[in-house]
Write a protein that holds these residues in place. Structure first.
Motif, PDB file in Angstrom:
ATOM      1  N   SER A 188      35.534  33.338  39.384  1.00 25.60           N
ATOM      2  CA  SER A 188      36.751  33.042  38.636  1.00 25.60           C
ATOM      3  C   SER A 188      37.776  34.149  38.844  1.00 25.60           C
ATOM      4  O   SER A 188      37.443  35.258  39.269  1.00 25.60           O
ATOM      5  CB  SER A 188      36.451  32.887  37.145  1.00 25.60           C
ATOM      6  OG  SER A 188      36.295  34.150  36.531  1.00 25.60           O
ATOM      7  N   TRP A 189      39.031  33.815  38.510  1.00 29.28           N
ATOM      8  CA  TRP A 189      40.127  34.772  38.605  1.00 29.28           C
ATOM      9  C   TRP A 189      40.669  35.145  37.222  1.00 29.28           C
ATOM     10  O   TRP A 189      41.744  35.712  37.121  1.00 29.28           O
ATOM     11  CB  TRP A 189      41.262  34.189  39.462  1.00 29.28           C
ATOM     12  CG  TRP A 189      40.964  34.205  40.915  1.00 29.28           C
ATOM     13  CD1 TRP A 189      41.281  35.186  41.806  1.00 29.28           C
ATOM     14  CD2 TRP A 189      40.267  33.209  41.658  1.00 29.28           C
ATOM     15  NE1 TRP A 189      40.822  34.863  43.057  1.00 29.28           N
ATOM     16  CE2 TRP A 189      40.201  33.644  43.003  1.00 29.28           C
ATOM     17  CE3 TRP A 189      39.687  31.987  41.324  1.00 29.28           C
ATOM     18  CZ2 TRP A 189      39.590  32.907  44.014  1.00 29.28           C
ATOM     19  CZ3 TRP A 189      39.068  31.253  42.324  1.00 29.28           C
ATOM     20  CH2 TRP A 189      39.020  31.706  43.651  1.00 29.28           C
ATOM     21  N   CYS A 190      39.926  34.815  36.172  1.00 26.58           N
ATOM     22  CA  CYS A 190      40.454  35.006  34.825  1.00 26.58           C
ATOM     23  C   CYS A 190      39.671  36.017  34.009  1.00 26.58           C
ATOM     24  O   CYS A 190      39.945  36.203  32.820  1.00 26.58           O
ATOM     25  CB  CYS A 190      40.474  33.667  34.089  1.00 26.58           C
ATOM     26  SG  CYS A 190      38.850  32.889  33.996  1.00 26.58           S
TER      27      CYS A 190
ATOM     28  N   HIS B 269      41.942  32.980  48.167  1.00 19.42           N
ATOM     29  CA  HIS B 269      41.496  33.949  47.161  1.00 19.42           C
ATOM     30  C   HIS B 269      42.593  34.955  46.841  1.00 19.42           C
ATOM     31  O   HIS B 269      42.867  35.254  45.672  1.00 19.42           O
ATOM     32  CB  HIS B 269      40.245  34.676  47.658  1.00 19.42           C
ATOM     33  CG  HIS B 269      39.001  33.850  47.585  1.00 19.42           C
ATOM     34  ND1 HIS B 269      37.741  34.402  47.565  1.00 19.42           N
ATOM     35  CD2 HIS B 269      38.813  32.515  47.539  1.00 19.42           C
ATOM     36  CE1 HIS B 269      36.833  33.443  47.491  1.00 19.42           C
ATOM     37  NE2 HIS B 269      37.472  32.287  47.486  1.00 19.42           N
TER      38      HIS B 269
ATOM     39  N   ARG C 261      44.596  35.276  43.206  1.00 19.51           N
ATOM     40  CA  ARG C 261      44.590  36.540  42.445  1.00 19.51           C
ATOM     41  C   ARG C 261      46.013  36.916  42.044  1.00 19.51           C
ATOM     42  O   ARG C 261      46.275  37.309  40.901  1.00 19.51           O
ATOM     43  CB  ARG C 261      43.962  37.659  43.274  1.00 19.51           C
ATOM     44  CG  ARG C 261      42.446  37.675  43.273  1.00 19.51           C
ATOM     45  CD  ARG C 261      41.910  38.997  43.769  1.00 19.51           C
ATOM     46  NE  ARG C 261      42.324  39.266  45.148  1.00 19.51           N
ATOM     47  CZ  ARG C 261      41.633  38.890  46.213  1.00 19.51           C
ATOM     48  NH1 ARG C 261      40.502  38.208  46.065  1.00 19.51           N
ATOM     49  NH2 ARG C 261      42.060  39.191  47.423  1.00 19.51           N
TER      50      ARG C 261
ATOM     51  N   TRP D 286      47.486  34.350  39.406  1.00 19.18           N
ATOM     52  CA  TRP D 286      46.940  34.512  38.057  1.00 19.18           C
ATOM     53  C   TRP D 286      47.500  35.763  37.392  1.00 19.18           C
ATOM     54  O   TRP D 286      47.852  35.764  36.225  1.00 19.18           O
ATOM     55  CB  TRP D 286      45.412  34.566  38.104  1.00 19.18           C
ATOM     56  CG  TRP D 286      44.815  34.538  36.731  1.00 19.18           C
ATOM     57  CD1 TRP D 286      44.339  35.585  36.005  1.00 19.18           C
ATOM     58  CD2 TRP D 286      44.680  33.382  35.901  1.00 19.18           C
ATOM     59  NE1 TRP D 286      43.905  35.165  34.777  1.00 19.18           N
ATOM     60  CE2 TRP D 286      44.097  33.807  34.691  1.00 19.18           C
ATOM     61  CE3 TRP D 286      44.980  32.026  36.062  1.00 19.18           C
ATOM     62  CZ2 TRP D 286      43.821  32.940  33.638  1.00 19.18           C
ATOM     63  CZ3 TRP D 286      44.702  31.165  35.021  1.00 19.18           C
ATOM     64  CH2 TRP D 286      44.133  31.617  33.836  1.00 19.18           C
TER      65      TRP D 286
END
Length: 214
Positions: free
Chosen positions: A71-73, A127, A131, A134
């Motif tokens: 995940s990016w969060c 990816h 990043r 987000w």
């Protein structure tokens, strides 16, 4: 792609034939729903992983198990994430999902018919772009935000390309005419594309940007 997107792209292909002015063509581009832009802004998290078992329903959606998701969060994901989707993906393939969380339940927020595949040759670029998006999702005027969408435009996936192009068109409304370096990236993407609809969309985006600057 949805029926609405297909209809607008057909109009853009016909625009040079019927003499549609660049500014008017830009208005038609802007009428396309910026699905990817909206998903980045409103999702609780962005996750990617390989799909395992899927349970499809009669409407084309269902539940998919995402294996070893990342995940990016900043939320730690379980090794097997059960995710409700509106469009059932292929098993054994890698995808990106823009999700919302309701208690212990996760749901993909993408509208029916929209999937974001993650093919091997695009992984590093996707990816990095996600990043950035987000991190900057509350700052759409930041030039790095638009640059991340331009990077997605340069992937091998038609799904990322289409939705990134529409996102750039909408961001241009906020920021004004694009700088020459960004216009050149869009022109290069148009030259590489073998899809006449996408090529027309990109060509009209650069032409309409010039018209707005005049």
């Amino acid at each position: 792609m949805s029926q609405n997107v297909c209809s607008w792209l057909r109009l853009l292909i016909a625009a040079p034939i019927i003499g549609l002015a660049p500014a008017l063509a830009y208005a038609h581009i802007s009428a396309l729903q910026p699905v990817l832009l909206g998903l980045v802004r409103t999702s609780d998290c962005v996750v990617a992983g390989r799909t395992g078992n899927t349970e499809a329903d009669e409407r084309g959606g269902g539940v998919v198990v995402l294996l070893d998701p990342i995940s990016w969060c900043g939320i730690e994901m379980p090794p097997r994430l059960r995710l409700r989707v509106q469009t059932t993906p292929l098993e054994g393939q890698r995808y990106v999902f823009f999700v919302e969380r309701r208690g212990s339940l996760w749901r993909d927020r993408a509208p029916a018919g929209v999937l974001f595949p993650l093919v091997r040759q695009d992984q590093q670029r996707v990816h990095a772009a996600l990043r950035t998006l987000w991190h900057l999702r509350g700052r759409p005027a930041d030039t790095r935000y638009r640059a991340a969408f331009l990077s997605l435009l340069e992937t091998q996936s038609h799904e990322w390309q289409y939705h990134a192009a529409i996102a750039v068109a909408h961001l241009t409304q906020l920021s004004g005419p694009l700088p020459e370096a960004e216009l050149q990236r869009i022109r290069s993407a148009a030259q590489r594309s073998e899809d006449p609809a996408l090529r027309s969309l990109l060509q009209h985006l650069t032409g309409a940007t010039r018209a707005l600057a005049e």
